[in-house]
Motif scaffolding. Structure first.
Motif, PDB file in Angstrom:
ATOM      1  N   ARG A  50       0.850  -1.181   0.000  1.00 49.23           N
ATOM      2  CA  ARG A  50       0.000   0.000   0.000  1.00 49.23           C
ATOM      3  C   ARG A  50       0.893   1.240   0.000  1.00 49.23           C
ATOM      4  N   LEU A  51       0.651   2.159  -0.937  1.00 52.91           N
ATOM      5  CA  LEU A  51       1.420   3.396  -1.027  1.00 52.91           C
ATOM      6  C   LEU A  51       0.469   4.571  -0.816  1.00 52.91           C
ATOM      7  N   PRO A  52       0.213   4.943   0.435  1.00 49.71           N
ATOM      8  CA  PRO A  52      -0.686   6.074   0.709  1.00 49.71           C
ATOM      9  C   PRO A  52       0.049   7.400   0.619  1.00 49.71           C
ATOM     10  N   TYR A  53      -0.679   8.433   0.290  1.00 49.37           N
ATOM     11  CA  TYR A  53      -0.137   9.789   0.240  1.00 49.37           C
ATOM     12  C   TYR A  53      -0.399  10.451   1.582  1.00 49.37           C
ATOM     13  N   ILE A  54       0.682  10.768   2.319  1.00 45.49           N
ATOM     14  CA  ILE A  54       0.571  11.436   3.615  1.00 45.49           C
ATOM     15  C   ILE A  54       1.542  12.618   3.600  1.00 45.49           C
ATOM     16  N   PRO A  55       1.082  13.800   3.227  1.00 49.35           N
ATOM     17  CA  PRO A  55       1.999  14.930   3.040  1.00 49.35           C
ATOM     18  C   PRO A  55       2.619  15.470   4.319  1.00 49.35           C
ATOM     19  N   GLU A  56       1.866  15.456   5.416  1.00 48.97           N
ATOM     20  CA  GLU A  56       2.379  16.029   6.651  1.00 48.97           C
ATOM     21  C   GLU A  56       3.364  15.078   7.324  1.00 48.97           C
ATOM     22  N   SER A  57       4.582  15.570   7.557  1.00 49.52           N
ATOM     23  CA  SER A  57       5.606  14.715   8.148  1.00 49.52           C
ATOM     24  C   SER A  57       5.205  14.250   9.540  1.00 49.52           C
ATOM     25  N   SER A  58       4.568  15.104  10.324  1.00 50.68           N
ATOM     26  CA  SER A  58       4.183  14.707  11.684  1.00 50.68           C
ATOM     27  C   SER A  58       3.200  13.547  11.657  1.00 50.68           C
ATOM     28  N   THR A  59       2.279  13.557  10.692  1.00 55.35           N
ATOM     29  CA  THR A  59       1.304  12.473  10.581  1.00 55.35           C
ATOM     30  C   THR A  59       1.975  11.183  10.143  1.00 55.35           C
ATOM     31  N   ARG A  60       2.914  11.281   9.199  1.00 51.10           N
ATOM     32  CA  ARG A  60       3.635  10.077   8.767  1.00 51.10           C
ATOM     33  C   ARG A  60       4.441   9.466   9.912  1.00 51.10           C
ATOM     34  N   MET A  61       5.113  10.318  10.694  1.00 52.30           N
ATOM     35  CA  MET A  61       5.936   9.808  11.789  1.00 52.30           C
ATOM     36  C   MET A  61       5.079   9.175  12.881  1.00 52.30           C
ATOM     37  N   THR A  62       3.946   9.817  13.218  1.00 57.43           N
ATOM     38  CA  THR A  62       3.044   9.245  14.211  1.00 57.43           C
ATOM     39  C   THR A  62       2.460   7.927  13.715  1.00 57.43           C
ATOM     40  N   SER A  63       2.138   7.862  12.422  1.00 60.17           N
ATOM     41  CA  SER A  63       1.599   6.630  11.839  1.00 60.17           C
ATOM     42  C   SER A  63       2.634   5.512  11.869  1.00 60.17           C
ATOM     43  N   LEU A  64       3.898   5.847  11.653  1.00 60.58           N
ATOM     44  CA  LEU A  64       4.964   4.850  11.761  1.00 60.58           C
ATOM     45  C   LEU A  64       5.093   4.376  13.197  1.00 60.58           C
ATOM     46  N   GLN A  65       5.084   5.290  14.121  1.00 64.17           N
ATOM     47  CA  GLN A  65       5.205   4.942  15.534  1.00 64.17           C
ATOM     48  C   GLN A  65       4.058   4.045  15.990  1.00 64.17           C
ATOM     49  N   ASN A  66       2.863   4.324  15.502  1.00 65.13           N
ATOM     50  CA  ASN A  66       1.684   3.556  15.903  1.00 65.13           C
ATOM     51  C   ASN A  66       1.538   2.235  15.171  1.00 65.13           C
ATOM     52  N   GLY A  67       2.335   2.011  14.126  1.00 68.14           N
ATOM     53  CA  GLY A  67       2.199   0.781  13.359  1.00 68.14           C
ATOM     54  C   GLY A  67       1.193   0.875  12.240  1.00 68.14           C
ATOM     55  N   GLU A  68       0.662   2.087  11.995  1.00 67.29           N
ATOM     56  CA  GLU A  68      -0.263   2.254  10.871  1.00 67.29           C
ATOM     57  C   GLU A  68       0.507   2.239   9.552  1.00 67.29           C
ATOM     58  N   VAL A  69       1.754   2.691   9.607  1.00 63.02           N
ATOM     59  CA  VAL A  69       2.659   2.708   8.465  1.00 63.02           C
ATOM     60  C   VAL A  69       3.893   1.892   8.817  1.00 63.02           C
ATOM     61  N   ASP A  70       4.395   1.135   7.859  1.00 62.19           N
ATOM     62  CA  ASP A  70       5.542   0.259   8.104  1.00 62.19           C
ATOM     63  C   ASP A  70       6.863   0.856   7.647  1.00 62.19           C
ATOM     64  N   VAL A  71       6.818   1.695   6.614  1.00 63.34           N
ATOM     65  CA  VAL A  71       8.020   2.334   6.076  1.00 63.34           C
ATOM     66  C   VAL A  71       7.651   3.754   5.661  1.00 63.34           C
ATOM     67  N   THR A  72       8.524   4.700   5.978  1.00 65.64           N
ATOM     68  CA  THR A  72       8.355   6.056   5.471  1.00 65.64           C
ATOM     69  C   THR A  72       9.723   6.708   5.362  1.00 65.64           C
ATOM     70  N   TRP A  73       9.812   7.781   4.590  1.00 66.06           N
ATOM     71  CA  TRP A  73      11.099   8.446   4.393  1.00 66.06           C
ATOM     72  C   TRP A  73      10.900   9.920   4.091  1.00 66.06           C
ATOM     73  N   ILE A  74      12.003  10.645   4.016  1.00 66.73           N
ATOM     74  CA  ILE A  74      12.064  12.102   4.065  1.00 66.73           C
ATOM     75  C   ILE A  74      11.608  12.511   5.466  1.00 66.73           C
ATOM     76  N   ILE A  75      12.546  12.392   6.413  1.00 69.55           N
ATOM     77  CA  ILE A  75      12.252  12.581   7.836  1.00 69.55           C
ATOM     78  C   ILE A  75      12.964  13.827   8.347  1.00 69.55           C
ATOM     79  N   PRO A  76      12.227  14.819   8.841  1.00 71.35           N
ATOM     80  CA  PRO A  76      12.854  16.022   9.400  1.00 71.35           C
ATOM     81  C   PRO A  76      13.739  15.656  10.597  1.00 71.35           C
ATOM     82  N   PRO A  77      14.783  16.441  10.860  1.00 75.47           N
ATOM     83  CA  PRO A  77      15.756  16.059  11.881  1.00 75.47           C
ATOM     84  C   PRO A  77      15.195  15.905  13.289  1.00 75.47           C
TER      85      PRO A  77
END
Length: 515
Positions: free
Chosen positions: A231-258
Motif C-alpha cells: 500500500r502506497l498512501p499519500y501522507i503529506p504532513e511529516s508529523s502524521t507520517r511519523m506518528t503513523s509509523l510509531q503507531n504501526g499504521e505505516v511500516d516504512v516512510t522516508w524524508i524525515i525532518p531532523p
C-alpha cells in the motif's frame, strides 16, 4: 537564536505537538501505548505493507508528463521492468540478460526468456521496441535522454537493437528509466490510470493523489514477493507520517525532518536506516528575464545568503550544504568554492548592476516539493530583503507550478530535484543545455562539454568533463543550491530485507515481515 532557527525549530516543535492529532488512515490498524511507545502491529498476516511517501502519486504512465516525478518513479519501480538496472557503479541485468556493443553507435540486447506481463501476455522484443519508440517520440521530461536514438529494431523475439546517431556513453544508465509496457496497450485507453507491467507488483486499485494498492505478481521472473500486498498512501504532513509509523499504521516512510528523526530513534519497534542521498533543493533564477539575465545580480543574491546557517538551522544532520549544482553522491560531482556570505558585497554588486534602489521580484514553489520547503523559501526571502531585494512568495499548486515552470513564466523558483540515475548527465545534460532552456540560461561552452560527456564511454573523461560543467554552472550563478537531503528511512522493526534507496525510490520485491 537566529531568525532562521526561530522559523525552523518552532515549526518542528509545533509539528511534534500536532502529531498526536494525526488521524488514523482509512483501513489501517491504529493504536499507541502511553508514553509514546509504538505498539501497533507491523505488516503481517493478510495486511499489505504500508509505505508512505510525502508526495502524491498522480499518474501511472511511465512515459508521460509526470514520468520523472519522485512519486511516479516510486510507483513505476514496483509495477514495471527495465532492460537494465543500476547498482550505483555499473549496469546489471534486468529484462536483458546480456548486451554488447558491435560498434560505437550500436547496442544489442538479449532478452530474458519467460517474462510475462500482469495480463498474462508474454513479453517479447516487440514490446520493448514499442515502449522505447514511444518514449523516444514523447515530449515528456525524458525527451533529452533519447534525442540521439536513431533506430530501434527487433530482429527476433528475444533481441533488441538500438542504434544512435552518435556515440552515447550514457545509454545504459538512461535505460534504467525506460519502463516497458505491452505493445498491445500502447495507444489504447488511459495509461495514467490503468497500468500493466511485468514488474514484481500488479495494480489492484489506484486513487490518484490518495493511494495506490498493489498485489504481488505471482509469475514474476525474479521470484514472487513474500508480502501480502503493498500500500502506497499519500501522507503529506511529516508529523502524521511519523506518528503513523510509531503507531504501526505505516511500516516504512522516508524524508524525515531532523527533530522527528531524533524522536524516532527512541521509539520501540522502529529502526532507522540511512545513506547519502541524491535529492536536493535548488532555487533557479530565470536567466532569460531581467534583472536575472545579468549574472552580477545573480551572484549578488548568492553573497546575500548565509547558506550554512540556514541549512543547519532548518535541517541539522538531515541535510548537507552543497558545494556544486549536484549532490556529492552523484557521479560527476566536483566541489566548488562557496560564495562568501557578505551582505555588504551583495549591496555593492547590486548597485554596480544598476539596482542600488533595490529589486522587486517573486519566488514560486509548491508545498510538497520537499521538507520544510516553505520555511526554506522564507529564510531565503528574508535574507534577500536585507539587501533591498523584495520577493513576493508564491506557494501554488503543483499543477500550476509545473505549467509555469515549463513556460518560463516565473522570476525565481524553488524545488527539490532528484538525480534519479545517480549520474550527472541526468541533471546537467538534461536541464542545463541551451536546447533544454529550462531556466532561460544558455552557454555554448557548457553545451559542448555536456555533449562530449554524453558521447564518451570513458568514465574518467566523463567525470572530468562534468567537473568543468559544475564549475561553469556555479560560476554563472544559475541558481542557489542550498542543501542535499540524506536518504533516511524509518521502518517498523518487523520489516526485513529493505534496502535504502538514495533516490527516494525504494523497491519492495525483496522486503518481508516477521512476527
Amino acid at each position: 537564536m537566529t531568525a532562521t532557527e526561530g522559523v525552523g525549530r518552532r515549526r518542528f516543535l509545533s509539528l511534534l505537538g500536532a502529531g498526536a492529532a494525526g488521524a488514523s488512515l482509512p483501513g489501517l490498524v491504529t493504536g499507541c501505548a502511553p508514553g509514546g511507545k509504538g505498539t501497533g502491529p507491523a505488516a503481517g498476516g493478510n495486511r499489505p505493507l504500508s509505505a508512505a511517501f510525502y508526495q502524491a502519486i498522480n499518474d501511472l504512465d511511465p512515459h508521460g508528463a509526470s514520468a520523472v516525478d519522485e512519486a511516479s518513479l516510486l510507483a513505476n519501480r514496483q509495477i514495471y521492468d527495465t532492460l537494465v538496472a543500476w547498482d550505483g557503479a555499473k549496469a546489471t541485468p534486468g529484462l536483458a540478460t546480456s548486451w554488447r556493443q558491435p560498434d560505437e553507435t550500436t547496442w544489442e540486447f538479449t532478452l530474458r526468456d519467460g517474462v510475462v506481463f500482469h495480463d498474462g501476455s508474454k513479453l517479447t522484443s516487440a514490446d520493448v521496441k514499442a515502449s522505447l519508440e514511444r518514449l523516444a517520440a514523447s515530449d515528456g521530461p525524458q525527451k533529452p535522454l533519447w534525442s540521439t536514438v536513431d533506430t530501434i529494431k527487433a530482429p527476433d523475439p528475444s533481441t533488441i537493437t538500438i542504434t544512435t546517431k552518435e556515440p552515447v556513453g550514457t545509454l545504459l544508465v538512461n535505460l534504467t528509466l525506460a519502463f516497458i509496457l505491452p505493445a498491445a496497450q500502447i495507444g489504447k485507453g488511459d495509461l495514467s490510470r490503468k497500468a500493466i507491467g511485468s514488474g514484481p507488483f500488479a495494480v489492484e486499485s489506484f486513487t490518484p493523489s490518495s493511494q495506490l494498492l498493489l498485489k504481488p505478481a505471482p509469475g514474476y521472473w525474479g521470484g514472487a514477493s513474500k508480502l501480502a500486498g503493498l500500500r502506497l498512501p499519500y501522507i503529506p504532513e511529516s508529523s502524521t507520517r511519523m506518528t503513523s509509523l510509531q503507531n504501526g499504521e505505516v511500516d516504512v516512510t522516508w524524508i524525515i525532518p531532523p527533530d522527528e528523526l531524533e524522536r524516532l530513534r527512541g521509539v520501540d519497534g522502529v529502526k532507522i536506516e540511512s545513506k547519502p542521498g541524491v535529492n536536493y533543493f535548488l532555487t533557479w533564477f530565470n536567466c532569460g528575464r531581467k534583472p536575472f539575465s545579468d549574472p552580477r545580480v545573480r551572484r549578488a543574491l548568492l553573497h546575500a545568503l548565509d547558506i550554512k546557517t540556514i541549512v543547519s538551522s532548518l535541517y541539522g544532520d538531515a541535510a548537507a550544504v552543497m558545494d556544486a549544482p549536484i549532490p556529492s553522491a552523484v557521479f560527476g560531482h566536483a566541489p566548488q568554492k562557496p560564495y562568501a556570505y557578505d551582505p555588504d558585497l551583495a549591496r555593492r554588486e547590486l548597485a554596480e548592476a544598476g539596482h542600488g534602489s533595490g529589486i522587486r521580484t517573486s519566488m514560486m514553489w509548491f508545498k510538497d516539493t520537499g521538507p520544510l520547503a516553505t520555511e526554506l523559501a522564507q529564510s531565503i526571502i528574508s535574507a534577500w530583503a536585507k539587501v533591498g531585494v523584495v520577493v513576493e512568495p508564491q506557494q501554488i499548486e503543483k499543477a500550476a507550478w509545473l505549467k509555469r515552470l515549463t513556460a518560463l513564466d516565473w522570476d525565481i523558483e524553488l524545488q527539490v530535484n532528484t538525480v534519479t540515475t545517480g549520474d550527472a548527465d541526468y541533471t546537467l545534460g538534461r536541464l542545463y543545455t541551451s536546447e533544454a532552456n529550462r531556466m532561460g540560461y544558455a552557454n555554448k561552452e557548457l553545451d559542448g562539454l555536456l555533449a562530449k560527456a554524453k558521447a564518451t564511454s570513458d568514465q574518467d573523461e566523463r567525470k572530468s568533463l562534468y567537473g568543468r560543467a559544475c564549475e561553469i554552472i556555479w560560476r554563472d550563478a544559475v541558481g542557489v543550491f542550498p542543501a542535499a537531503l540524506a536518504a533516511t528511512y524509518g521502518l517498523r522493526s518487523s520489516v526485513a530485507g529493505f534496502v535504502p534507496a538514495a533516490n527516494s525510490q525504494p523497491e519492495f520485491r525483496t522486503v518481508s515481515t516477521t512476527g
